[in-house]
Scaffold this active site. Structure first.
Site, PDB file in Angstrom:
ATOM      1  N   GLU A  74      11.740 -22.537  22.705  1.00 20.64           N
ATOM      2  CA  GLU A  74      12.263 -21.213  22.369  1.00 20.64           C
ATOM      3  C   GLU A  74      12.493 -20.450  23.664  1.00 20.64           C
ATOM      4  OE1 GLU A  74      10.622 -19.293  18.580  1.00 20.64           O
ATOM      5  OE2 GLU A  74       8.917 -20.360  19.416  1.00 20.64           O
ATOM      6  N   LYS A 120      14.178 -26.409   6.449  1.00 20.82           N
ATOM      7  CA  LYS A 120      15.410 -26.492   7.259  1.00 20.82           C
ATOM      8  C   LYS A 120      16.237 -27.694   6.792  1.00 20.82           C
ATOM      9  CE  LYS A 120      13.502 -24.263  11.370  1.00 20.82           C
ATOM     10  NZ  LYS A 120      14.285 -23.051  11.568  1.00 20.82           N
ATOM     11  N   ASP A 163       0.459 -22.092  16.383  1.00 22.55           N
ATOM     12  CA  ASP A 163       1.663 -21.426  15.885  1.00 22.55           C
ATOM     13  C   ASP A 163       2.774 -22.421  15.533  1.00 22.55           C
ATOM     14  OD1 ASP A 163       3.045 -18.942  15.384  1.00 22.55           O
ATOM     15  OD2 ASP A 163       4.244 -19.330  17.184  1.00 22.55           O
ATOM     16  N   HIS A 221       4.493 -26.940  12.073  1.00 21.23           N
ATOM     17  CA  HIS A 221       5.911 -27.338  12.063  1.00 21.23           C
ATOM     18  C   HIS A 221       6.156 -28.713  12.700  1.00 21.23           C
ATOM     19  CE1 HIS A 221       6.229 -23.280  10.867  1.00 21.23           C
ATOM     20  NE2 HIS A 221       6.366 -22.719  12.048  1.00 21.23           N
ATOM     21  N   ARG A 241       0.826  -1.224   0.000  1.00 16.82           N
ATOM     22  CA  ARG A 241       0.000   0.000   0.000  1.00 16.82           C
ATOM     23  C   ARG A 241       0.852   1.263   0.000  1.00 16.82           C
ATOM     24  NH1 ARG A 241      -3.670  -2.776   3.938  1.00 16.82           N
ATOM     25  NH2 ARG A 241      -5.473  -3.381   2.716  1.00 16.82           N
ATOM     26  N   LYS A 260       7.290 -21.158  24.480  1.00 18.31           N
ATOM     27  CA  LYS A 260       8.080 -19.926  24.521  1.00 18.31           C
ATOM     28  C   LYS A 260       8.570 -19.732  25.946  1.00 18.31           C
ATOM     29  CE  LYS A 260       6.573 -17.775  20.490  1.00 18.31           C
ATOM     30  NZ  LYS A 260       7.557 -17.730  19.400  1.00 18.31           N
ATOM     31  N   HIS A 275       8.062 -23.369   6.967  1.00 16.90           N
ATOM     32  CA  HIS A 275       9.509 -23.137   6.826  1.00 16.90           C
ATOM     33  C   HIS A 275      10.343 -24.204   7.537  1.00 16.90           C
ATOM     34  CE1 HIS A 275       9.333 -21.076  10.754  1.00 16.90           C
ATOM     35  NE2 HIS A 275      10.639 -21.201  10.809  1.00 16.90           N
ATOM     36  N   LYS A 331       2.085 -18.999   6.184  1.00 19.72           N
ATOM     37  CA  LYS A 331       1.167 -19.384   7.251  1.00 19.72           C
ATOM     38  C   LYS A 331       0.621 -18.128   7.927  1.00 19.72           C
ATOM     39  CE  LYS A 331       2.970 -19.522  11.320  1.00 19.72           C
ATOM     40  NZ  LYS A 331       3.536 -19.813  12.584  1.00 19.72           N
TER      41      LYS A 331
HETATM   42  C1  BG6 Z   1       7.110 -19.276  13.406  1.00 23.43           C
HETATM   43  C2  BG6 Z   1       6.279 -18.907  14.601  1.00 23.43           C
HETATM   44  O1  BG6 Z   1       6.359 -20.003  12.473  1.00 23.43           O
HETATM   45  O2  BG6 Z   1       8.217 -20.063  13.825  1.00 23.43           O
HETATM   46  C3  BG6 Z   1       7.114 -18.193  15.651  1.00 23.43           C
HETATM   47  O3  BG6 Z   1       5.215 -18.068  14.201  1.00 23.43           O
HETATM   48  C4  BG6 Z   1       8.330 -19.017  15.999  1.00 23.43           C
HETATM   49  O4  BG6 Z   1       6.361 -17.926  16.819  1.00 23.43           O
HETATM   50  C5  BG6 Z   1       9.074 -19.407  14.730  1.00 23.43           C
HETATM   51  O5  BG6 Z   1       9.163 -18.219  16.831  1.00 23.43           O
HETATM   52  C6  BG6 Z   1      10.205 -20.343  15.045  1.00 23.43           C
HETATM   53  O6  BG6 Z   1      10.956 -20.536  13.890  1.00 23.43           O
HETATM   54  P1  BG6 Z   1      12.501 -20.865  13.971  1.00 23.43           P
HETATM   55  O7  BG6 Z   1      12.893 -21.073  12.545  1.00 23.43           O
HETATM   56  O8  BG6 Z   1      13.171 -19.693  14.610  1.00 23.43           O
HETATM   57  O9  BG6 Z   1      12.619 -22.080  14.815  1.00 23.43           O
END
Ligand code: BG6
Length: 511
Positions: free
Chosen positions: A224, A190, A243, A248, A47, A348, A186, A156
């Site tokens: 994390e 990896k 999430d 994942h 935008r 987290k 993603h 996502k």
């Molecule tokens: C994302 C989540 O898909 O993956 C985040 O939305 C998370 O909350 C992240 O921190 C973790 O990805 P990575 O590659 O840092 O392990």
């Protein structure tokens, strides 16, 4: 390595965080490796009332901040010269005519040949209008018997629950055919997740052990140490199950548990992972409390610093019941895995950042060395470390030198860092390259997304509908809630704690 055909990458959400932090640095890496198409253009759409030059200045700053490759001014300018910008409100159907015209112009100018990849890096509420408007302008159309392609990459979250994911799949398929759709997860990009496929299917020695006869249980952890940072608003409506686990971790489970595919191609590989998702034993709503534990981090002192609790984070309700930690016990009901529990946890504000899969092998049927050893289980573990300190570790018992027969657990390790001159590519680098090459093996297929939501849905419903299901607090910097140990672990089975000592100063970490 193969270079993709010439193409234009159209990024919707071009001024957003993902473009800056991940997409453009990944493209820079591909550029340096000479893996971008010979003629390649990025058209950023957003935008902002930007010119091409404004966009390039913005991206130059992003590269300084987020790219790990350091390039000279000439090389950077050559790279940024590939970027153009179109100011467009994605809801404005009329504006898409401008997009069509701009694509034509750029196509002609750079001799592209009408291959376009649309990347939706926008909030999910814009997926539908963008796709509709692309369709209304025939920008998705691939002529029959023509080699020219049009593809769609979607970020996502792909849906919020089963019903919304299904609705989204349906809407997108009205415009794009399934083979044109690339859904990003993603974690599949990896390197270490892809290596699980090679580890399993390029080696003959592990496969005979990879089943219920030899595996006692499997653990999949994504820890994390960060909190929700500035994403409190997003996270509040999401939680760790949506999430991290629905996408994942279930995708990792798919790769760990799948049968060998008949060939290494997108359909054959994804046919096998989808079977795993379809074999997940449903957790009925009434059983959720027994099989799934959720928690939320509370305020704490970590290394002398006060860390706020989740409910104090910006964008989070003071009485929030959104989970920042979840652990669950899952079964894959098929012949290979019948009866083997898969324990999955993610959270987290845990003591460290680590993602790993641990295959716990069964103990010997009869343990000979009882005299000097109390514990004979847990000696054989295979740890597939996804990140950080990427590698593979095999744990086994050895005799402690000297008198008697004391058994000690030791480890045979492979670390990527020992491979000289090997750089682990970023997930987005691999995924963007595969997308341009038309290889969707590492992208989530619609049926897989649906099956994963189907498994997760009853858990989320139970949590929403039954306020009596507890959400436990855990101090930031600890390994989540204690109930993850007590509620559903079998006798004698414990989570692996890759970093044992927790809160406050003097953090001791094995990693
Ligand atoms: C994302 C989540 O898909 O993956 C985040 O939305 C998370 O909350 C992240 O921190 C973790 O990805 P990575 O590659 O840092 O392990």
């Amino acid at each position: 390595m193969e270079r993709p055909q010439n193409c234009i990458l159209v990024i919707f959400g071009a001024s957003g965080d993902l473009t800056q932090r991940k997409l453009v640095p990944a493209l820079m890496d591909l550029f340096r490796l000479n893996l971008l198409p010979k003629s390649f253009v990025v058209l950023g759409v957003g935008r902002k009332p930007w010119s091409d030059e404004d966009f390039r200045v913005f991206l130059g700053k992003s590269l300084n901040e987020f790219s790990h490759s350091r390039t000279g001014p000439e090389e950077t300018a050559k790279f940024l010269g590939k970027f153009f910008f179109l100011s467009l409100d994605p809801q404005d159907g009329e504006g898409f005519r401008n997009l069509k015209n701009r694509l034509k112009e750029l196509d002609r100018q750079f001799g592209i040949g009408e291959n376009y990849m649309y990347y939706l890096s926008t909030p999910p509420s814009l997926f539908d209008p963008i796709v509709r408007n692309l369709g209304a302008n025939n920008l998705q159309r691939e002529e029959s018997r023509s080699e020219k392609w049009k593809r769609l990459i979607i970020e996502k979250p792909f849906g919020y629950d089963l019903a919304s994911a299904r609705a989204l799949i349906k809407k997108i398929r009205k415009v794009f055919r399934e083979p044109q759709i690339y859904r990003i997860d993603h974690y599949l990009g990896k390197e270490t997740v892809q290596n699980i496929l090679v580890f399993r299917f390029a080696n003959g020695i592990f496969e005979p052990l990879w089943n219920r006869h030899y595996v006692h249980h499997v653990e999949i952890t994504a820890a994390e140490s960060i909190g929700v940072e500035d994403r409190g608003g997003y996270y509040e409506g999401t939680g760790v199950v949506r999430d991290m686990i629905q996408n994942h971790l279930l995708q990792i489970l798919g790769v760990v548990a799948m049968e060998p595919p008949s060939a290494f191609d997108p359909d054959a590989v994804r046919n096998e992972t989808v079977k795993i998702f379809q074999s997940l034993r449903p957790i009925p709503e009434a059983e959720v409390e027994k099989s799934v534990v959720r928690g939320q981090y509370t305020a704490s002192l970590i290394k002398g610093k006060n860390v706020p609790g989740y409910r104090e984070e910006k964008g989070v309700k003071p009485d929030s019941r959104t989970e920042t930690f979840a652990a669950m016990k899952v079964f894959v009901d098929n012949w290979r895995w019948g009866g083997v529990p898969f324990y999955i946890r993610a959270g987290k504000r845990l003591p460290t950042r680590v993602t790993e899969v641990v295959i716990h092998f069964r103990a010997t049927p009869h343990f000979l060395f009882t005299k000097d050893n109390a514990n004979r289980s847990g000696l054989n573990q295979l740890i597939l470390r996804v990140q950080p300190n990427e590698g593979i570790m095999l744990k086994f018992g050895m005799k402690v030198p000297g008198g008697g027969f004391r058994v000690k657990n030791v480890s045979m390790d492979f670390l990527y860092s020992d491979l000289s001159e090997t750089r682990l590519p970023e997930a987005y680098e691999r995924l963007l390259l595969d997308g341009m090459l038309g290889d969707s093996t590492l992208y989530a297929r619609g049926d897989a997304v649906e099956a994963c939501w189907g498994f997760i849905d009853p858990i989320l419903k139970a949590w929403k509908q039954d306020p009596a299901i507890k959400i436990y607090g855990y101090p930031a910097g600890t390994w989540g809630v204690e109930q993850a140990n007590t509620l559903f672990m079998e006798h004698g089975v414990e989570w692996r704690y890759p970093c044992k000592n927790l809160v406050d100063d003097g953090v001791v970490c094995e990693l």
